[in-house]
Scaffold this motif. Structure first.
Motif, PDB file in Angstrom:
ATOM      1  N   GLU A 185      63.931  84.184  74.392  1.00  0.00           N
ATOM      2  CA  GLU A 185      63.027  83.088  74.025  1.00  0.00           C
ATOM      3  C   GLU A 185      63.663  81.713  74.215  1.00  0.00           C
ATOM      4  N   ARG A 186      64.985  81.680  74.292  1.00  0.00           N
ATOM      5  CA  ARG A 186      65.674  80.384  74.196  1.00  0.00           C
ATOM      6  C   ARG A 186      65.359  79.402  75.324  1.00  0.00           C
ATOM      7  N   PRO A 187      65.249  79.824  76.579  1.00  0.00           N
ATOM      8  CA  PRO A 187      64.902  78.838  77.609  1.00  0.00           C
ATOM      9  C   PRO A 187      63.597  78.111  77.306  1.00  0.00           C
ATOM     10  N   GLY A 188      62.565  78.850  76.893  1.00  0.00           N
ATOM     11  CA  GLY A 188      61.296  78.213  76.552  1.00  0.00           C
ATOM     12  C   GLY A 188      61.393  77.353  75.309  1.00  0.00           C
ATOM     13  N   VAL A 189      62.169  77.793  74.339  1.00  0.00           N
ATOM     14  CA  VAL A 189      62.354  77.012  73.115  1.00  0.00           C
ATOM     15  C   VAL A 189      63.031  75.682  73.432  1.00  0.00           C
ATOM     16  N   LEU A 190      64.021  75.706  74.309  1.00  0.00           N
ATOM     17  CA  LEU A 190      64.711  74.463  74.680  1.00  0.00           C
ATOM     18  C   LEU A 190      63.768  73.490  75.383  1.00  0.00           C
ATOM     19  N   ILE A 191      62.871  74.027  76.226  1.00  0.00           N
ATOM     20  CA  ILE A 191      61.896  73.159  76.896  1.00  0.00           C
ATOM     21  C   ILE A 191      61.051  72.433  75.857  1.00  0.00           C
ATOM     22  N   THR A 192      60.657  73.147  74.812  1.00  0.00           N
ATOM     23  CA  THR A 192      59.852  72.532  73.759  1.00  0.00           C
ATOM     24  C   THR A 192      60.677  71.541  72.936  1.00  0.00           C
ATOM     25  N   ILE A 193      61.897  71.909  72.567  1.00  0.00           N
ATOM     26  CA  ILE A 193      62.742  71.005  71.789  1.00  0.00           C
ATOM     27  C   ILE A 193      63.021  69.716  72.550  1.00  0.00           C
ATOM     28  N   ASP A 194      63.075  69.801  73.867  1.00  0.00           N
ATOM     29  CA  ASP A 194      63.327  68.621  74.691  1.00  0.00           C
ATOM     30  C   ASP A 194      62.227  67.572  74.540  1.00  0.00           C
ATOM     31  N   LYS A 195      61.084  67.959  73.989  1.00  0.00           N
ATOM     32  CA  LYS A 195      59.960  67.036  73.791  1.00  0.00           C
ATOM     33  C   LYS A 195      60.000  66.367  72.421  1.00  0.00           C
ATOM     34  N   LEU A 196      61.082  66.588  71.658  1.00  0.00           N
ATOM     35  CA  LEU A 196      61.141  66.121  70.280  1.00  0.00           C
ATOM     36  C   LEU A 196      60.920  64.615  70.165  1.00  0.00           C
ATOM     37  N   ASP A 197      61.528  63.840  71.078  1.00  0.00           N
ATOM     38  CA  ASP A 197      61.387  62.391  70.983  1.00  0.00           C
ATOM     39  C   ASP A 197      59.990  61.920  71.357  1.00  0.00           C
ATOM     40  N   LYS A 198      59.190  62.776  71.977  1.00  0.00           N
ATOM     41  CA  LYS A 198      57.831  62.395  72.392  1.00  0.00           C
ATOM     42  C   LYS A 198      56.780  62.884  71.406  1.00  0.00           C
ATOM     43  N   VAL A 199      56.927  64.124  70.894  1.00  0.00           N
ATOM     44  CA  VAL A 199      55.880  64.702  70.051  1.00  0.00           C
ATOM     45  C   VAL A 199      56.299  64.842  68.600  1.00  0.00           C
ATOM     46  N   GLY A 200      57.569  64.591  68.292  1.00  0.00           N
ATOM     47  CA  GLY A 200      58.045  64.691  66.932  1.00  0.00           C
ATOM     48  C   GLY A 200      58.218  66.123  66.462  1.00  0.00           C
ATOM     49  N   ALA A 201      58.763  66.257  65.237  1.00  0.00           N
ATOM     50  CA  ALA A 201      59.047  67.584  64.701  1.00  0.00           C
ATOM     51  C   ALA A 201      57.776  68.414  64.563  1.00  0.00           C
ATOM     52  N   GLU A 202      56.699  67.798  64.106  1.00  0.00           N
ATOM     53  CA  GLU A 202      55.448  68.551  63.930  1.00  0.00           C
ATOM     54  C   GLU A 202      54.941  69.095  65.260  1.00  0.00           C
ATOM     55  N   GLY A 203      55.026  68.266  66.305  1.00  0.00           N
ATOM     56  CA  GLY A 203      54.559  68.708  67.612  1.00  0.00           C
ATOM     57  C   GLY A 203      55.386  69.848  68.167  1.00  0.00           C
ATOM     58  N   VAL A 204      56.715  69.767  67.968  1.00  0.00           N
ATOM     59  CA  VAL A 204      57.595  70.841  68.443  1.00  0.00           C
ATOM     60  C   VAL A 204      57.281  72.147  67.729  1.00  0.00           C
ATOM     61  N   VAL A 205      57.167  72.078  66.422  1.00  0.00           N
ATOM     62  CA  VAL A 205      56.897  73.290  65.642  1.00  0.00           C
ATOM     63  C   VAL A 205      55.537  73.868  66.013  1.00  0.00           C
ATOM     64  N   ALA A 206      54.529  72.997  66.169  1.00  0.00           N
ATOM     65  CA  ALA A 206      53.195  73.483  66.522  1.00  0.00           C
ATOM     66  C   ALA A 206      53.199  74.176  67.877  1.00  0.00           C
TER      67      ALA A 206
END
Length: 422
Positions: A185-206
């Motif tokens: 799962e980690r490659p996909g998870v990293l792609i999502t975490i990379d968006k943290l500065d754009k979508v924030g913690a809520e967006g990443v978790v969602a």
């Protein structure tokens, strides 16, 4: 892909000259590689999404029937491609010339690369990268040299307020392991975490929940992201790094990062214990290239929302071409992104003169006058007088000329009255 008028080209070259001079001062030597590489090398699985953006070159000699037969197999259609970055060509270069290079090789590459991007401001299909790399040094000293040289170049360009954000892919992997994300799962998870500065913690978790990532791991990540503390970790030091990471990340990784901060501080004359540095530990910095194996970094600037450059350690890439692992780390300045932020003065070493001459002035006289001024160290352009003299001089000013003189038949060097252009 763009054209550049003379004034724009001159400005770009002034910025490039500063970068080259500072990198050379730090002991890096410039190389040049071809604009094309073999298709298989460019599509070896190390370039991340950039491989999908490569411009491929059709094999020579294919007729229409052969093209149709291979329509679904790009590897059969193409045997070459335009380079999409300078790191893959450097790895091939080092593998080809290792016997002619020092044990620790410090290289500079400043050259255009090509990607089939959707063009927008700061993102083009042809653009210049300014790369420095160190091959053959596995220690943190290599990262330190790269960061110090890059900060020096940014200082010389007058780009105040720039910060180098630093992380380590090993720390990221350890965090995901501690949270409970399975390896697949980690490659996909990293792609999502990379968006943290754009979508924030809520967006990443969602997004992770929407992708049905392991629920307990997402819960652990959410709890970590929503801790009641700031993500500003300056000055760069052990306490701040440990505060930013979950408990359980290996001491070796933390010590590696701390050592980089202390060495960069020493290089810049800062107090290594508490002196503020333009460094920030970012535990969620990802960088998408698939070849990074350790330290990663990006240049941030308060005037823009995107990074101005980045890099990291890619110890496994050269081994693909050489058959044995060789440590390597690189840092790239995004030239197209910084050039518009830099305000360098015009070169002032030599006066730039326009000689505005009458139609009847013999060519021999004009060339003699021009040669005399050039011998004095000036840059000289000949322009025949027009009715719109004001427009002619305005264009010369735009092109970087600083003075003009009018020339009539029979004029000598001492007859020229140089007047400033303003």
């Amino acid at each position: 892909m763009r054209d550049f008028l003379p004034a724009d080209k001159a400005r770009r070259e002034r910025v490039l000259a500063v970068i080259r001079e500072r990198y050379r001062a730090h002991g890096f030597d410039e190389i040049e590689t071809p604009v094309m590489e073999e298709y298989d090398r460019l599509h070896a699985g190390v370039g991340g999404d950039n491989e999908k953006l490569a411009f491929n070159v059709l094999r020579r000699g294919l007729d229409a029937d052969a093209v149709r037969a291979a329509a679904d197999d790009q590897a059969q259609l193409s045997d070459l491609g335009l380079r999409y970055d300078l790191t893959v060509p450097l790895a091939r270069f080092y593998a080809s010339h290792r016997g002619e290079l020092p044990a620790v090789f410090r290289s500079v590459q400043i050259a255009p690369v090509w990607r089939a991007e959707r063009p927008q401001k700061g993102r083009y299909r042809q653009f210049v990268q300014c790369d420095i790399d160190i091959i053959g040094d596995a220690s943190a000293r290599a990262e330190t040299e790269l960061i110090a040289a890059t900060l020096d170049a940014l200082d010389a360009l007058g780009l105040e307020g720039a910060t180098v954000r630093i992380n380590d892919r090993r720390a990221l992997d350890a965090m995901l392991d501690l949270f409970g994300f399975p390896v697949d799962e980690r490659p996909g998870v990293l792609i999502t975490i990379d968006k943290l500065d754009k979508v924030g913690a809520e967006g990443v978790v969602a997004e992770l929940r929407g992708r049905e990532a392991t629920a307990s791991a997402v819960d652990a990540l959410e709890a970590f992201l929503t801790r009641p503390q700031t993500l500003e970790f300056l000055p760069f030091g052990e306490g701040q790094i440990r505060k930013a990471l979950p408990e359980g990340v290996a001491d070796e990784i933390v010590a590696h990062l701390v050592g980089i901060g202390e060495a960069v501080g020493a290089a810049r004359g800062a107090d290594p214990v508490g002196g503020e540095l333009p460094l920030q530990f970012d535990p969620f910095l990802v960088r998408g290239m698939g070849y990074y194996t350790g330290t990663i970094f990006e240049i941030a600037h308060p005037s823009v929302s995107y990074s101005l450059g980045g890099g990291g350690r890619y110890d496994g890439m050269i081994g693909r071409f050489l058959g044995q692992d060789v440590p390597a780390v690189g840092f790239s300045i995004g030239f197209e992104r910084i050039v518009d932020l830099v305000a360098l003065a015009e070169a002032s070493a030599a006066e730039a003169v326009v000689l505005v001459h009458d139609r009847d002035v013999p060519a021999a006289e004009l060339l003699a006058l021009k040669a005399a001024l050039i011998a004095e160290g000036s840059r000289v352009r000949l322009e025949r007088r027009t009715k719109n003299l004001k427009g002619l001089l305005e264009r010369a000013t735009t092109d970087g000329y600083t003075a003009f003189a009018t020339v009539s038949a029979g004029a000598q060097r001492d007859d020229l009255e140089l007047k400033p252009l303003s």
